[in-house]
Design a protein around this motif. Structure first.
Motif, PDB file in Angstrom:
ATOM      1  N   ASN A   1       0.846  -1.185   0.000  1.00  0.00           N
ATOM      2  CA  ASN A   1       0.000   0.000   0.000  1.00  0.00           C
ATOM      3  C   ASN A   1       0.886   1.241   0.000  1.00  0.00           C
ATOM      4  N   ARG A   2       0.274   2.374  -0.278  1.00  0.00           N
ATOM      5  CA  ARG A   2       1.009   3.633  -0.443  1.00  0.00           C
ATOM      6  C   ARG A   2       1.945   3.916   0.738  1.00  0.00           C
ATOM      7  N   GLU A   3       1.424   3.917   1.944  1.00  0.00           N
ATOM      8  CA  GLU A   3       2.238   4.272   3.111  1.00  0.00           C
ATOM      9  C   GLU A   3       3.403   3.298   3.303  1.00  0.00           C
ATOM     10  N   GLU A   4       3.163   2.001   3.077  1.00  0.00           N
ATOM     11  CA  GLU A   4       4.240   1.019   3.187  1.00  0.00           C
ATOM     12  C   GLU A   4       5.310   1.281   2.133  1.00  0.00           C
ATOM     13  N   GLY A   5       4.867   1.565   0.921  1.00  0.00           N
ATOM     14  CA  GLY A   5       5.795   1.811  -0.178  1.00  0.00           C
ATOM     15  C   GLY A   5       6.661   3.032   0.052  1.00  0.00           C
ATOM     16  N   LEU A   6       6.057   4.108   0.570  1.00  0.00           N
ATOM     17  CA  LEU A   6       6.816   5.329   0.807  1.00  0.00           C
ATOM     18  C   LEU A   6       7.902   5.146   1.861  1.00  0.00           C
ATOM     19  N   LYS A   7       7.714   4.181   2.755  1.00  0.00           N
ATOM     20  CA  LYS A   7       8.696   3.925   3.812  1.00  0.00           C
ATOM     21  C   LYS A   7       9.713   2.852   3.434  1.00  0.00           C
ATOM     22  N   HIS A   8       9.496   2.190   2.303  1.00  0.00           N
ATOM     23  CA  HIS A   8      10.357   1.065   1.922  1.00  0.00           C
ATOM     24  C   HIS A   8      11.728   1.554   1.455  1.00  0.00           C
ATOM     25  N   ASP A   9      12.745   0.744   1.723  1.00  0.00           N
ATOM     26  CA  ASP A   9      14.120   1.089   1.322  1.00  0.00           C
ATOM     27  C   ASP A   9      14.273   1.258  -0.187  1.00  0.00           C
ATOM     28  N   TRP A  10      13.415   0.641  -0.975  1.00  0.00           N
ATOM     29  CA  TRP A  10      13.547   0.686  -2.436  1.00  0.00           C
ATOM     30  C   TRP A  10      12.776   1.830  -3.089  1.00  0.00           C
ATOM     31  N   ILE A  11      12.187   2.730  -2.308  1.00  0.00           N
ATOM     32  CA  ILE A  11      11.366   3.790  -2.890  1.00  0.00           C
ATOM     33  C   ILE A  11      12.151   4.653  -3.879  1.00  0.00           C
ATOM     34  N   LYS A  12      13.426   4.907  -3.618  1.00  0.00           N
ATOM     35  CA  LYS A  12      14.231   5.691  -4.561  1.00  0.00           C
ATOM     36  C   LYS A  12      14.373   4.952  -5.891  1.00  0.00           C
ATOM     37  N   ASP A  13      14.499   3.628  -5.834  1.00  0.00           N
ATOM     38  CA  ASP A  13      14.573   2.831  -7.062  1.00  0.00           C
ATOM     39  C   ASP A  13      13.259   2.900  -7.842  1.00  0.00           C
ATOM     40  N   VAL A  14      12.140   2.882  -7.114  1.00  0.00           N
ATOM     41  CA  VAL A  14      10.831   2.989  -7.766  1.00  0.00           C
ATOM     42  C   VAL A  14      10.750   4.291  -8.545  1.00  0.00           C
ATOM     43  N   PHE A  15      11.095   5.396  -7.894  1.00  0.00           N
ATOM     44  CA  PHE A  15      11.003   6.684  -8.575  1.00  0.00           C
ATOM     45  C   PHE A  15      12.072   6.846  -9.654  1.00  0.00           C
ATOM     46  N   HIS A  16      13.190   6.157  -9.540  1.00  0.00           N
ATOM     47  CA  HIS A  16      14.171   6.149 -10.615  1.00  0.00           C
ATOM     48  C   HIS A  16      13.564   5.481 -11.858  1.00  0.00           C
ATOM     49  N   VAL A  17      12.863   4.368 -11.652  1.00  0.00           N
ATOM     50  CA  VAL A  17      12.198   3.691 -12.773  1.00  0.00           C
ATOM     51  C   VAL A  17      11.113   4.588 -13.358  1.00  0.00           C
ATOM     52  N   THR A  18      10.281   5.211 -12.513  1.00  0.00           N
ATOM     53  CA  THR A  18       9.210   6.048 -13.058  1.00  0.00           C
ATOM     54  C   THR A  18       9.764   7.274 -13.785  1.00  0.00           C
ATOM     55  N   ASP A  19      10.918   7.784 -13.346  1.00  0.00           N
ATOM     56  CA  ASP A  19      11.567   8.876 -14.094  1.00  0.00           C
ATOM     57  C   ASP A  19      11.902   8.415 -15.512  1.00  0.00           C
ATOM     58  N   HIS A  20      12.368   7.184 -15.644  1.00  0.00           N
ATOM     59  CA  HIS A  20      12.677   6.646 -16.977  1.00  0.00           C
ATOM     60  C   HIS A  20      11.406   6.385 -17.785  1.00  0.00           C
ATOM     61  N   ILE A  21      10.338   5.997 -17.116  1.00  0.00           N
ATOM     62  CA  ILE A  21       9.075   5.768 -17.834  1.00  0.00           C
ATOM     63  C   ILE A  21       8.645   7.045 -18.547  1.00  0.00           C
ATOM     64  N   VAL A  22       8.633   8.173 -17.836  1.00  0.00           N
ATOM     65  CA  VAL A  22       8.134   9.417 -18.426  1.00  0.00           C
ATOM     66  C   VAL A  22       9.145  10.068 -19.366  1.00  0.00           C
ATOM     67  N   ALA A  23      10.358   9.547 -19.394  1.00  0.00           N
ATOM     68  CA  ALA A  23      11.367  10.066 -20.329  1.00  0.00           C
ATOM     69  C   ALA A  23      11.584   9.130 -21.520  1.00  0.00           C
ATOM     70  N   ASP A  24      11.512   7.819 -21.298  1.00  0.00           N
ATOM     71  CA  ASP A  24      11.963   6.854 -22.310  1.00  0.00           C
ATOM     72  C   ASP A  24      10.877   5.964 -22.907  1.00  0.00           C
ATOM     73  N   ASP A  25       9.723   5.855 -22.253  1.00  0.00           N
ATOM     74  CA  ASP A  25       8.674   4.961 -22.763  1.00  0.00           C
ATOM     75  C   ASP A  25       7.793   5.759 -23.714  1.00  0.00           C
ATOM     76  N   LYS A  26       8.105   5.669 -25.005  1.00  0.00           N
ATOM     77  CA  LYS A  26       7.477   6.514 -26.015  1.00  0.00           C
ATOM     78  C   LYS A  26       5.957   6.423 -26.020  1.00  0.00           C
ATOM     79  N   ILE A  27       5.417   5.234 -25.816  1.00  0.00           N
ATOM     80  CA  ILE A  27       3.957   5.079 -25.834  1.00  0.00           C
ATOM     81  C   ILE A  27       3.325   5.854 -24.676  1.00  0.00           C
ATOM     82  N   VAL A  28       3.946   5.832 -23.512  1.00  0.00           N
ATOM     83  CA  VAL A  28       3.437   6.584 -22.365  1.00  0.00           C
ATOM     84  C   VAL A  28       3.589   8.089 -22.616  1.00  0.00           C
ATOM     85  N   VAL A  29       4.743   8.510 -23.092  1.00  0.00           N
ATOM     86  CA  VAL A  29       4.972   9.935 -23.375  1.00  0.00           C
ATOM     87  C   VAL A  29       3.975  10.431 -24.416  1.00  0.00           C
TER      88      VAL A  29
END
Length: 142
Positions: free
Chosen positions: A106-134
């Motif tokens: 869930n949201r609150e668990e995810g925000l506290k997880h050690d991997w949250i920076k990795d999640v947002f690193h992936v989403t940064d690439h989604i909005v920059a590199d995934d042409k269909i999403v862009v």
């Protein structure tokens, strides 16, 4: 360095309006090692314009199981000039029943997880590199 492997989209018709529903599966590699998998789902012509996603991180090698991974549900939208990304609760995810990507936090668990920076690193690439999403976010609805 992150690299994304892009699979062909699955496209269906929306029952309510006949618009195209896009379902994307992407494989994420970091330094040439399997790092994660993400799913994206959006429908053209729906308002508000939002894409829902689920990213799973953890072990992907031979012998790994879903218990070796954690999944983070999120949504992407835009304001006038920027992409916005936020975690959502598991029951808001179109994949709340999917176990392959790991335990869905869930949201609150995810925000506290050690991997949250990795999640947002992936989403940064989604909005920059995934042409269909862009393209979805930059195209004008008719």
């Amino acid at each position: 360095m992150i690299k994304i492997e892009f699979e062909e989209p699955q496209i269906e018709k929306c029952d309510c309006c006949g618009q195209e529903i896009f379902r994307l599966t992407r494989f994420v590699y970091q330094d040439n090692d399997a790092f994660g998998v993400y799913y994206i789902n959006f429908t053209r012509g729906h308002s508000p314009k939002v894409a829902y996603g689920l990213v799973g991180l953890g072990e992907w090698g031979d012998g790994s199981e879903p218990n070796d991974r954690i999944a983070f549900p999120f949504k992407i939208w835009t304001n006038e000039s920027h992409y916005q990304v936020g975690l959502v609760d598991a029951d808001e995810s179109p994949w709340s029943h999917v176990t392959f990507l790991g335990q869905i936090l869930n949201r609150e668990e995810g925000l506290k997880h050690d991997w949250i920076k990795d999640v947002f690193h992936v989403t940064d690439h989604i909005v920059a590199d995934d042409k269909i999403v862009v393209d979805f976010f930059t195209e004008h609805d008719e």
